[in-house]
Design an enzyme around this catalytic site. Structure first.
Site, mmCIF file in Angstrom:
data_model
loop_
_atom_site.group_PDB
_atom_site.id
_atom_site.type_symbol
_atom_site.label_atom_id
_atom_site.label_comp_id
_atom_site.label_asym_id
_atom_site.label_seq_id
_atom_site.Cartn_x
_atom_site.Cartn_y
_atom_site.Cartn_z
ATOM 1 N N SER A 159 -35.869 8.197 9.330
ATOM 2 C CA SER A 159 -35.769 9.638 9.105
ATOM 3 C C SER A 159 -35.390 10.299 10.416
ATOM 4 O O SER A 159 -35.210 9.635 11.434
ATOM 5 C CB SER A 159 -37.106 10.190 8.611
ATOM 6 O OG SER A 159 -38.013 10.195 9.694
ATOM 7 N N LYS A 160 -35.346 11.618 10.374
ATOM 8 C CA LYS A 160 -34.942 12.374 11.568
ATOM 9 C C LYS A 160 -35.849 12.073 12.762
ATOM 10 O O LYS A 160 -35.423 12.152 13.900
ATOM 11 C CB LYS A 160 -34.988 13.868 11.262
ATOM 12 C CG LYS A 160 -33.868 14.296 10.343
ATOM 13 C CD LYS A 160 -33.336 15.667 10.730
ATOM 14 C CE LYS A 160 -32.202 16.089 9.840
ATOM 15 N NZ LYS A 160 -32.673 16.622 8.550
#
Ligand code: GLU
Length: 476
Positions: free
Chosen positions: A245-246
């Site tokens: 994810s980010k």
């Protein structure tokens, strides 16, 4: 394979194009290429609130950058609403679906009640056999119905080409909504209508969708349509084994591009994120990928996104690139970054001399640019550790040596890497010091760095004037 291969990706345009989508696109593309098939792009933009045309364009551009081209589309689901409505009517008529007038408030209250009693909530089919009067009453009140699919009893099994046989009991599946009360179809419904109408033969997508597959098969069966083959690609995890994810840093393609990764290296790296050709080969060209790619060699286990490996791989591509290509990709990267080199250093001639020397030591185009700075910009920043190590121990002596060296360079008839080396060797002899004692400080004085191409190449690249100037304005 007896059936014509038609595959697709169906991204929801709600943000940047991330590596998971790029990997799915690549696998579909490779599969299509290796079977002479067709690769379709469908934009699933029925979530009007979150979908943007900007994001759809970013997806198309990002895939284009990777050299992943599609043969059909982009189709936009938002332009196909009539098709879904028509097909929902068909299911209403055949009794596979029914209108549901339950308000969100009622459903929410039911859900909360179930939660409080710690039981799983399922829609209670209150509207399944709604008496005609009640239906009329709701209609008169202006309540717009949703359409629910009537999940039959039993269980569904299918064979995933990667994960094998999967069975799910229907009692665990709600009568799910296929068209919302605002007339917009849900993902599971639109995806089935489209995959059928677009004659998709193989659905290769992220493993997160494996639980949707049963619902989709139920819909195929209700329509009496042929079911495509399914292959769910393994999860991509960060190095901490959590879903990528980010939080893991750069995950959108545009960021990798900004960081100076090359499309060929990205494609090679993404291909190995869940697939392997067997053996321990790592550097595989695009053409070979098309030849070697097969669904049988996709792993069931999660893939780990290893940034170090990507950087290493990118470095390998940089190192083995021929000069015209290197020039092209570097200049393209400068344009993408909106960086303009000073006119006197932007010529092909100058860059052709310097780039091969620095690309050999760089892993990304951003690193190439960083290593180029001392040659294109006079405002040097000096490596502090280097200064401590090579200047500050005996600054007076170092200064004296460098100024002596400067004098000799100034007097040279011809200034080039051989002559610059010649006078340095002489000086070392005369002073009775080790070559390193003067080479390291000279490197720092003229480039600000402790590492880089061979010193005398650096001097020649910089040219006499700049070398003399930098040896005069010493950092310490
Ligand atoms: N719109 C879905 C997504 O972006 C597509 C999934 C699928 O390939 O069926 O996840």
């Amino acid at each position: 394979m007896d059936k014509k291969v038609r595959v697709r990706i169906a991204p929801s345009p709600t943000g940047a194009i991330h590596v998971g989508l790029a990997r799915s696109a690549l696998y579909n593309y490779l599969f299509a290429c290796s079977h002479g098939g067709t690769f379709v792009l469908r934009i699933e933009d029925t979530d009007v609130q979150r979908s943007t045309e900007e994001s759809a364009q970013a997806i198309i551009k990002g895939l284009g950058w990777l050299g992943i081209t599609f043969d059909e589309g982009p189709y936009y689901q938002s332009q196909r609403l009539d098709i879904y409505r028509k097909h929902a009517d068909q299911l209403l008529q055949s009794g596979h679906a029914y209108r549901c007038y339950c308000t969100p408030e009622r459903l929410e209250a039911e859900r909360k009640k179930a939660d409080a009693q710690r039981r799983a909530w399922r829609y209670d089919r209150r509207c399944l056999n709604l008496p005609e009067e009640e239906r009329k009453k709701f209609e008169a009140e202006g309540i717009k119905p949703a359409i629910r699919f009537l999940v039959p009893e039993g269980s569904t099994s299918f064979t995933d080409l990667i994960h094998g046989s999967i069975t799910r009991e229907h009692k665990d599946i709600d009568d799910f909504v296929i068209v919302r009360s605002n007339g917009i179809p849900t993902y599971n419904f639109a995806v089935v209508a489209d995959d059928h109408l677009m004659e998709i033969s193989h659905v290769l997508r992220a493993v997160e969708h494996i639980s949707n597959t049963t619902k989709q098969i139920l819909l195929y069966n209700a329509f009496g349509w042929e079911i495509p083959a399914f292959a769910h690609l393994p999860l991509i995890l960060g190095e901490d084994r959590k879903k990528l994810s980010k939080r893991h840093g750069a995950m959108s393609l545009a960021e990798f591009r900004r960081m100076g990764y090359l499309p060929d290296a990205m494609v090679n790296f993404l291909a190995l994120l869940g697939w392997s050709p067997g053996g321990d080969r790592e550097i595989i060209s695009r053409q070979e990928l098309v030849k070697l790619f097969s669904l049988e060699r996709i792993n069931t286990s999660n893939a780990i996104f290893d940034m170090q490996k990507l950087a290493w791989m990118n470095g390998e591509y940089l190192r083995t690139m021929d000069l015209p290509k290197l020039l092209e990709v570097f200049q393209e990267w400068l344009r993408f970054q909106e960086i303009e080199l000073p006119a006197q250093y932007s010529s092909k001639d100058f860059l052709s001399k310097v780039l091969p020397l620095i690309a050999e030591r760089s892993r990304t185009l951003a690193e190439v640019y960083d290593a180029l700075l001392p040659y294109v910009c006079d405002d040097l920043t000096y490596d502090e550790e280097g200064l401590n190590k090579h200047f500050r121990k005996d600054p007076a002596a170092v200064k004296r040596w460098l100024l002596l060296y400067r004098e000799r360079l100034e007097k040279l008839h011809e200034f080039n890497k051989e002559t610059a080396e010649g006078v340095l060797r002489e000086l070392v002899e005369e002073l009775g010091i080790k070559a390193g004692e003067i080479i390291h400080p000279v490197r720092i004085a003229v480039t600000g760095r402790t590492v880089g191409p061979p010193l005398f190449d650096c001097l020649e690249l910089l040219g006499r004037e700049r070398v003399l100037e930098r040896l005069k304005n010493l950092p310490v």
